[in-house]
Design a protein around this motif. Structure first.
Motif, mmCIF file in Angstrom:
data_model
loop_
_atom_site.group_PDB
_atom_site.id
_atom_site.type_symbol
_atom_site.label_atom_id
_atom_site.label_comp_id
_atom_site.label_asym_id
_atom_site.label_seq_id
_atom_site.Cartn_x
_atom_site.Cartn_y
_atom_site.Cartn_z
ATOM 1 N N VAL A 118 31.704 23.010 47.193
ATOM 2 C CA VAL A 118 30.609 23.898 47.628
ATOM 3 C C VAL A 118 29.762 23.223 48.707
ATOM 4 O O VAL A 118 28.546 23.074 48.562
ATOM 5 N N PRO A 119 30.350 22.817 49.831
ATOM 6 C CA PRO A 119 29.552 22.183 50.892
ATOM 7 C C PRO A 119 28.494 23.139 51.440
ATOM 8 O O PRO A 119 28.715 24.343 51.547
ATOM 9 N N GLY A 120 27.327 22.589 51.769
ATOM 10 C CA GLY A 120 26.266 23.388 52.351
ATOM 11 C C GLY A 120 25.523 24.262 51.369
ATOM 12 O O GLY A 120 24.715 25.100 51.778
ATOM 13 N N CYS A 121 25.764 24.078 50.084
ATOM 14 C CA CYS A 121 25.148 24.939 49.074
ATOM 15 C C CYS A 121 23.983 24.244 48.379
ATOM 16 O O CYS A 121 23.774 23.033 48.523
ATOM 17 N N THR A 122 23.247 25.023 47.612
ATOM 18 C CA THR A 122 22.128 24.532 46.815
ATOM 19 C C THR A 122 22.341 24.947 45.362
ATOM 20 O O THR A 122 22.730 26.084 45.092
ATOM 21 N N ARG A 144 24.283 28.432 45.428
ATOM 22 C CA ARG A 144 24.067 29.414 46.481
ATOM 23 C C ARG A 144 24.333 28.818 47.866
ATOM 24 O O ARG A 144 24.019 27.663 48.147
ATOM 25 N N HIS A 145 24.904 29.667 48.728
ATOM 26 C CA HIS A 145 25.004 29.323 50.141
ATOM 27 C C HIS A 145 23.630 29.439 50.790
ATOM 28 O O HIS A 145 22.689 29.978 50.201
ATOM 29 N N ALA A 146 23.520 28.957 52.012
ATOM 30 C CA ALA A 146 22.262 29.061 52.738
ATOM 31 C C ALA A 146 21.908 30.530 52.942
ATOM 32 O O ALA A 146 22.793 31.371 53.140
ATOM 33 N N PRO A 147 20.616 30.870 52.888
ATOM 34 C CA PRO A 147 20.215 32.272 53.067
ATOM 35 C C PRO A 147 20.588 32.794 54.448
ATOM 36 O O PRO A 147 20.521 32.069 55.446
ATOM 37 N N SER A 148 20.986 34.039 54.496
ATOM 38 C CA SER A 148 21.245 34.704 55.774
ATOM 39 C C SER A 148 20.123 35.667 56.134
ATOM 40 O O SER A 148 19.995 36.088 57.281
ATOM 41 N N GLY A 196 13.720 34.928 53.129
ATOM 42 C CA GLY A 196 13.062 35.372 51.919
ATOM 43 C C GLY A 196 13.991 35.772 50.793
ATOM 44 O O GLY A 196 13.522 36.024 49.681
ATOM 45 N N LEU A 197 15.288 35.846 51.059
ATOM 46 C CA LEU A 197 16.253 36.209 50.032
ATOM 47 C C LEU A 197 17.219 35.048 49.806
ATOM 48 O O LEU A 197 17.549 34.324 50.749
ATOM 49 N N PRO A 198 17.696 34.861 48.570
ATOM 50 C CA PRO A 198 18.661 33.777 48.339
ATOM 51 C C PRO A 198 19.990 34.082 49.001
ATOM 52 O O PRO A 198 20.348 35.235 49.235
#
Length: 502
Positions: free
Chosen positions: A435-439, A479-483, A486-488
């Motif tokens: 899951v690279p780039g995730c939180t 989670r991936h970075a938000p697109s 204000g939303l996950p």
């Protein structure tokens, strides 16, 4: 002999039986004496359905002796409509001489709006329909107006009978209920798939090949309103792929997956929430050994939004195919139900996901439900889901574990409970990979209480300390970075909770 006659679709009876209203038209009868082998007889029915038509319109057809094939084709007008106005959509199916009673034995197939024609013989049938002996008597073509335009829905139904002796019926062969497993382990599966036995375009063999490529251990056959696919999965199954049998019960007030039912189980769908009939068919699913799983409960398509409540649910699909805002609503709604159950000590409903794949380029196994089961068997997989020992992954490369420890080395995992005192220190540990780039977000009944970025490698471990007084459960989201600000971001993985405290 072939004739072409109009049959007046005058109203014979409007029946309200505690289920959806049904309109029965005048009976179609074929003229003439017995026909020679190889002859074909045709009758045509035309009519118009008005806005507000009954959910199900039954066209009775008198089938004489000596018929070896029933072939039906239909068409209806679909004129363009102004923006914001529904157009015409008409589904179709078939019931035999045993009748159309709700939950009865007369069901012979359903194609919804996926096909314009179908046939039934003793030894074969159009995908979505059940082969079997054609008995004389009154059969019923079921027309189901999904939407009707303000100007009405003109339709035409053409019925052709083939005459002659019937071939010997085929004995159905079903897939085995066990595959070669790894003992107690995590098994990956897709609970929501469609083949050409309803409105999909892939064969079971094609789906099985894609499932294996997606790293799946099991799949569930979930055709819309038909179990006709059950007898066509045996060749696609194998030691490395367990095939569960089921149905997507597609009502006018939402869809529900029957997961892992006995072979040949039919679950009726001809009712609305106001009819108080869903409980009967939820019990039917469980009596057949399956799970009741409302699908995409907050989907926005007509008839897709779930209106029956979740009291009968064994699990709920919170992630359906590519992650969308209605999945986010389903996830939030489910999380709120966890908080209620945790505070009251009541029953909780596990979350699952499925691809809902129909055709190329829909990916199979995206998402997939990962289940801790005692072995790769139907019973063990269903037990794991029922107990909530499962999590949802975007694909085969995503790995995740979640555990809670405390109170002299006690430990609990996903779906379990760590039974310690309210003020006992608890360590929550999540390990992720792929899951690279995730939180990683740790979510409790109080909301998101801990977040941590995953290293660039895509693998890492997150630890957080709490007590049962501060968190009655903990679940993980990756989670991936938000697109959208204000939303996950979209998830790479979601888990069911670990409950904390007594």
């Amino acid at each position: 002999m072939c004739t072409d006659r109009d049959h007046a679709p005058g109203r014979r009876a409007l029946i309200v039986t505690g289920a959806a209203a049904a309109l029965t038209l005048g009976t179609v009868r074929f003229a003439g004496a017995a026909q020679p082998d190889g002859a074909r007889s045709t009758e045509t029915v035309r009519g118009v359905l008005d806005p507000g038509a009954a959910d199900f319109v039954y066209l009775p057809v008198e089938i004489p002796r000596g018929v070896n094939e029933i072939r039906v084709s239909y068409s209806y007008e679909r004129p363009p409509q102004p923006a914001g106005t529904t157009g015409n959509a008409l589904d179709i199916g078939l019931f035999d001489q045993r009748g159309t009673a709700l939950g009865g034995e007369g069901f012979r197939g359903w194609s919804g709006g996926a096909r314009s024609e179908f046939f039934v013989r003793s030894d074969d049938a159009t995908p979505g329909y059940l082969p079997g002996v054609i008995e004389p008597g009154v059969w019923y073509i079921a027309l189901a107006p999904y939407t009707v335009a303000p100007g009405g829905l003109p339709y035409e139904v053409r019925i052709t009978l083939g005459h002659g002796g019937q071939a010997a019926p085929r004995t159905p062969v079903y897939p085995p209920e066990r595959a070669r497993g790894r003992g107690r382990a995590w098994y990956r599966g897709d609970l929501h798939l469609h083949s050409w036995y309803s409105d999909g375009r892939r064969t079971p063999a094609e789906i099985a090949a894609l499932a294996r490529a997606a790293g799946l251990d099991f799949v569930n056959s979930s055709e819309h309103n038909t179990h006709a696919a059950h007898a066509h999965w045996a060749d696609a199954a194998g030691d490395d792929l367990l095939v569960l049998l089921g149905e997507e019960v597609t009502t006018r007030n939402g869809h529900v997956l029957a997961v892992g039912t006995d072979p040949g189980t039919f679950v009726d769908w001809r009712y609305r929430a106001r009819d108080n009939r869903f409980g009967r068919f939820a019990r039917r699913i469980r009596q057949a050994g399956g799970l009741v799983v409302p699908a995409h409960p907050h989907a926005t398509c007509i008839g897709c939004n779930w209106k029956f409540g979740f009291g009968e649910a064994d699990a709920v699909e919170v992630w359906n195919g590519p992650y969308t805002p209605d999945d986010e609503v389903a996830l939030a709604d489910w999380d709120a139900s966890l908080a209620v159950a945790a505070r009251g000590g009541g029953r909780w409903t596990p979350a699952v996901g499925g691809s809902d794949a129909h055709r190329d380029p829909d990916p199979v196994g995206a998402p997939q439900t990962v289940v801790l089961a005692d072995d790769l068997t139907r019973a063990a997989v269903l037990d794991g889901i029922r107990a909530g020992r499962c999590w949802i992954a975007a694909g085969k490369d995503v790995a995740l574990t979640l555990s809670a420890t405390g109170g002299r080395g006690r430990q609990a995992g996903i779906g379990g409970r760590l039974r310690v005192g309210d003020d006992t220190p608890v360590t929550v540990r999540a390990e992720v990979a792929g899951v690279p780039g995730c939180t990683v977000r740790l979510v409790t009944d109080q909301g998101v209480l801990h977040t941590a970025a995953v290293p660039a490698s895509g693998s890492g471990t997150v630890e957080w300390r709490t007590t049962p007084r501060n968190a009655t459960y903990v679940r993980a989201e990756v989670r991936h970075a938000p697109s959208v600000p204000g939303l996950p971001g979209a998830p790479a993985a979601l888990t069911n909770p670990v409950f904390l405290g007594g």
